[in-house]
Write a protein that holds these residues in place. Structure first.
Motif, mmCIF file in Angstrom:
data_model
loop_
_atom_site.group_PDB
_atom_site.id
_atom_site.type_symbol
_atom_site.label_atom_id
_atom_site.label_comp_id
_atom_site.label_asym_id
_atom_site.label_seq_id
_atom_site.Cartn_x
_atom_site.Cartn_y
_atom_site.Cartn_z
ATOM 1 N N ALA A 104 43.048 69.591 33.549
ATOM 2 C CA ALA A 104 44.322 69.672 32.834
ATOM 3 C C ALA A 104 45.444 70.209 33.709
ATOM 4 C CB ALA A 104 44.164 70.547 31.595
ATOM 5 N N ALA A 105 45.162 71.191 34.542
ATOM 6 C CA ALA A 105 46.198 71.763 35.403
ATOM 7 C C ALA A 105 46.718 70.734 36.395
ATOM 8 C CB ALA A 105 45.644 72.981 36.139
ATOM 9 N N ALA A 106 45.817 69.975 36.996
ATOM 10 C CA ALA A 106 46.231 68.944 37.957
ATOM 11 C C ALA A 106 47.033 67.852 37.260
ATOM 12 C CB ALA A 106 45.014 68.344 38.641
ATOM 13 N N VAL A 107 46.631 67.495 36.034
ATOM 14 C CA VAL A 107 47.365 66.480 35.277
ATOM 15 C C VAL A 107 48.776 66.958 34.982
ATOM 16 C CG1 VAL A 107 47.485 65.302 33.050
ATOM 17 C CG2 VAL A 107 45.329 65.394 34.286
ATOM 18 N N ALA A 108 48.910 68.198 34.528
ATOM 19 C CA ALA A 108 50.226 68.732 34.189
ATOM 20 C C ALA A 108 51.151 68.768 35.402
ATOM 21 C CB ALA A 108 50.076 70.130 33.603
ATOM 22 N N ALA A 135 42.438 62.751 38.106
ATOM 23 C CA ALA A 135 42.538 64.086 37.503
ATOM 24 C C ALA A 135 42.209 64.035 36.015
ATOM 25 C CB ALA A 135 43.931 64.655 37.729
ATOM 26 N N CYS A 136 42.691 62.995 35.331
ATOM 27 C CA CYS A 136 42.379 62.840 33.904
ATOM 28 C C CYS A 136 40.882 62.668 33.693
ATOM 29 C CB CYS A 136 43.108 61.626 33.335
ATOM 30 S SG CYS A 136 44.884 61.822 33.148
ATOM 31 N N MET A 137 40.252 61.836 34.501
ATOM 32 C CA MET A 137 38.850 61.527 34.293
ATOM 33 C C MET A 137 37.931 62.704 34.617
ATOM 34 S SD MET A 137 38.655 58.558 32.933
ATOM 35 C CE MET A 137 36.968 58.033 33.181
ATOM 36 N N GLU A 193 49.629 57.859 44.027
ATOM 37 C CA GLU A 193 49.939 58.871 43.008
ATOM 38 C C GLU A 193 49.343 58.545 41.648
ATOM 39 O OE1 GLU A 193 53.843 61.441 42.041
ATOM 40 O OE2 GLU A 193 54.080 59.296 41.603
ATOM 41 N N LEU A 194 49.516 57.310 41.183
ATOM 42 C CA LEU A 194 49.020 56.964 39.851
ATOM 43 C C LEU A 194 47.493 57.020 39.808
ATOM 44 C CD1 LEU A 194 50.553 56.372 37.288
ATOM 45 C CD2 LEU A 194 50.263 53.927 37.711
ATOM 46 N N ASP A 195 46.826 56.586 40.874
ATOM 47 C CA ASP A 195 45.365 56.675 40.942
ATOM 48 C C ASP A 195 44.918 58.137 40.955
ATOM 49 O OD1 ASP A 195 45.051 53.966 40.915
ATOM 50 O OD2 ASP A 195 44.642 53.757 43.046
ATOM 51 N N ALA A 196 45.658 58.979 41.670
ATOM 52 C CA ALA A 196 45.308 60.410 41.711
ATOM 53 C C ALA A 196 45.451 61.029 40.323
ATOM 54 C CB ALA A 196 46.196 61.133 42.723
ATOM 55 N N PHE A 197 46.453 60.575 39.562
ATOM 56 C CA PHE A 197 46.624 61.045 38.181
ATOM 57 C C PHE A 197 45.426 60.628 37.338
ATOM 58 C CE2 PHE A 197 47.932 60.270 33.807
ATOM 59 C CZ PHE A 197 48.554 61.467 33.467
ATOM 60 N N VAL A 198 45.024 59.373 37.456
ATOM 61 C CA VAL A 198 43.861 58.884 36.713
ATOM 62 C C VAL A 198 42.616 59.698 37.061
ATOM 63 C CG1 VAL A 198 42.261 56.931 36.497
ATOM 64 C CG2 VAL A 198 44.729 56.539 36.386
#
Length: 487
Positions: free
Chosen positions: A371-375, A365-367, A358-363
């Motif tokens: 924005a929608a995926a991050v939110a 999305a940020c990179m 999950e945390l890697d997937a968040f990173v």
């Protein structure tokens, strides 16, 4: 237990201490793993054998012979002091040293040569550096005709062969370095000539010098393509690890593949690794591993052309690079985690896949500035990411991900976060005007210094000759200066 990598330039005393420590502790697991016939009672020679095999050497004498080889080929050109001898000082200034290179250094050699034109033919080393062959002068041809052994002689301020002075010189004076190199090779110069910088077991060869690049963004030789082809045709091994690092993981990055195309044409990724592999054995990477490193670099730094080219030449789509920068990740994971969407698509088309936590997937999305995926991850994941990866905005800035920088700043990541350097330093070194402007708009402080040199981003830009970014930073600094006036 895997074989360990021998540190760069180790001493025999350090290795002997390791063997004596093993003897005192009698580590049964280590002995069982690396001793071919584990004894009931360990002797010093047994402990030395275990240490040698632990680092990939068949015996203690083989390990000692390796240290002798490293010492024989080790050079420290960046530590050579100025000399009163004009030819030596000319060569010291004329060549890249990978440690003492600064803007204008080789220009000093040009001016010295202009004042003393006879330096060009002072000795075989200055003749090679200036390209004194062909139509301009027959001095090099005459010297080699009188003594062909000069083609492989070692001398000058760095203890190099003439071919290395030619490959590492960066002069603007007229000359014919290609003709000079051809003449040296014809007289017996070694196309695989090189040295170990401070004992680093990644040889700085003639090819390395010709291609340039590296952590200081050293320029390629003005006649680089022709010289590289000439060296490869003469037998230079294309599995040149330092060239690959200098033009890939080290220094600023571009998706230029010209150096890879010619190296692949001559067999990069195949063969035994040439004479340096024979000399340095398990401390130097195999041709197959070099291909893994290159694909990992393309994924880490964002090189879709590189990725396509390497895959077309047999690079393993899921092969892992060994450098710490890759973090043990596959190329596909690296592409996702660094927002290189096109590279990820290239790798996926070649069969790569990944299931990111999950945390890697968040990173990821940020990179990729999604924005929608991050939110969709919610505030709890954001809080964890802020705590775990405060330097994520530095990574985005260093990779030129301007929109990711904007997104991360909006999420609460510190635009002045220092992990040695700040995001502004990293973008400035890459001459990335768009990201520098974005960071300044987001509140980055141009006056913040890095922790190593205590220099501002403008200082970095000026030192590296990043003139476009330097102008932007000067303007920003000027706007921040308090206005003066009488009240």
């Amino acid at each position: 237990m895997p074989v360990r990598r021998l540190p760069d330039n180790p001493s025999i005393e350090w290795l002997r201490k390791q063997a004596k420590t093993l003897l005192r502790r009698d580590s049964a697991a280590l002995v069982a793993e690396f001793h071919p016939r584990p004894p009931q009672t360990l002797t010093l020679s047994d402990a030395q054998l275990v240490i040698a095999r632990m680092y990939g050497f068949a015996s203690w004498p083989r390990l000692k012979a390796h240290l002798d080889t490293v010492a024989r080929h080790s050079r420290s050109p960046h530590l050579v002091e100025p000399a009163d001898d004009l030819p030596a000082e000319f060569l010291r200034l004329a060549c890249l040293t990978y440690g003492a290179d600064y803007p204008g250094r080789t220009g000093e050699a040009d001016r010295l040569l202009a004042r003393h034109p006879d330096l060009a033919t002072a000795n075989v080393f200055t003749m090679a550096a200036t390209g004194s062959a062909g139509a301009l002068t027959d001095a090099l041809a005459d010297a080699l005709a009188a003594d062909p052994g000069l083609a492989r002689a070692q001398g000058g301020p760095f203890g190099w062969e003439p071919l290395l002075y030619l490959a590492y010189a960066r002069l603007t004076a007229p000359g014919d370095p290609v003709a000079a190199a051809r003449l040296l090779l014809r007289c017996g110069a070694d196309p695989n000539a090189g040295f170990l910088w401070e004992g680093l077991t990644s040889p700085f060869t003639a090819l390395t010098g010709v291609f340039g690049g590296g952590e200081g963004d050293q320029p390629a030789h003005p006649h680089g393509p022709a010289l590289a082809r000439l060296l490869l045709e003469a037998g230079a091994d294309p599995n040149d690890s330092q060239t690959l690092y200098n033009r890939g993981l080290g220094g600023s990055f571009s998706d230029d593949v010209s150096h890879l195309e010619v190296l692949l044409e001559f067999g990069l990724g195949t063969g035994t690794g040439g004479p340096w592999h024979r000399r340095l054995g398990p401390t130097i990477q195999s041709p197959r591993q070099l291909m893994r490193e290159e694909l990992a670099t393309a994924a880490l730094r964002g090189g879709p052309r590189r990725a396509r080219l390497l895959l077309a030449h047999g690079a393993e789509v899921d092969g892992r690079g060994e450098h710490p920068a890759y973090g043990g990740r596959t190329p596909y994971e690296l592409a996702l985690l660094n927002g290189h969407t096109e590279v990820a698509e290239v790798l996926a088309a070649a069969g790569a896949s990944a299931d990111l936590p999950e945390l890697d997937a968040f990173v990821a999305a940020c990179m990729r500035a999604d924005a929608a995926a991050v939110a969709a991850f919610g505030p709890e994941v954001l809080a964890r990411a802020l705590a775990a990866f405060p330097g994520l905005i530095n990574r985005a800035a260093g990779l030129g991900k301007t929109e990711a920088v904007r997104l991360l700043a909006g999420l609460g990541f510190d635009v002045d976060h220092r992990q040695g350097s700040t995001p502004l330093h990293d973008a400035a070194w890459n001459d990335d005007v768009d990201t520098v402007r974005a960071l300044i708009e987001l509140g980055a402080d141009p006056a913040t210094t890095d922790t190593r040199f205590q220099a501002t981003a403008l200082g970095w830009a000026e030192h590296g000759g990043r003139h476009r970014v330097a102008a932007v930073l000067r303007e920003a600094a000027h706007r921040r200066e308090p206005s003066s006036g009488s009240g």
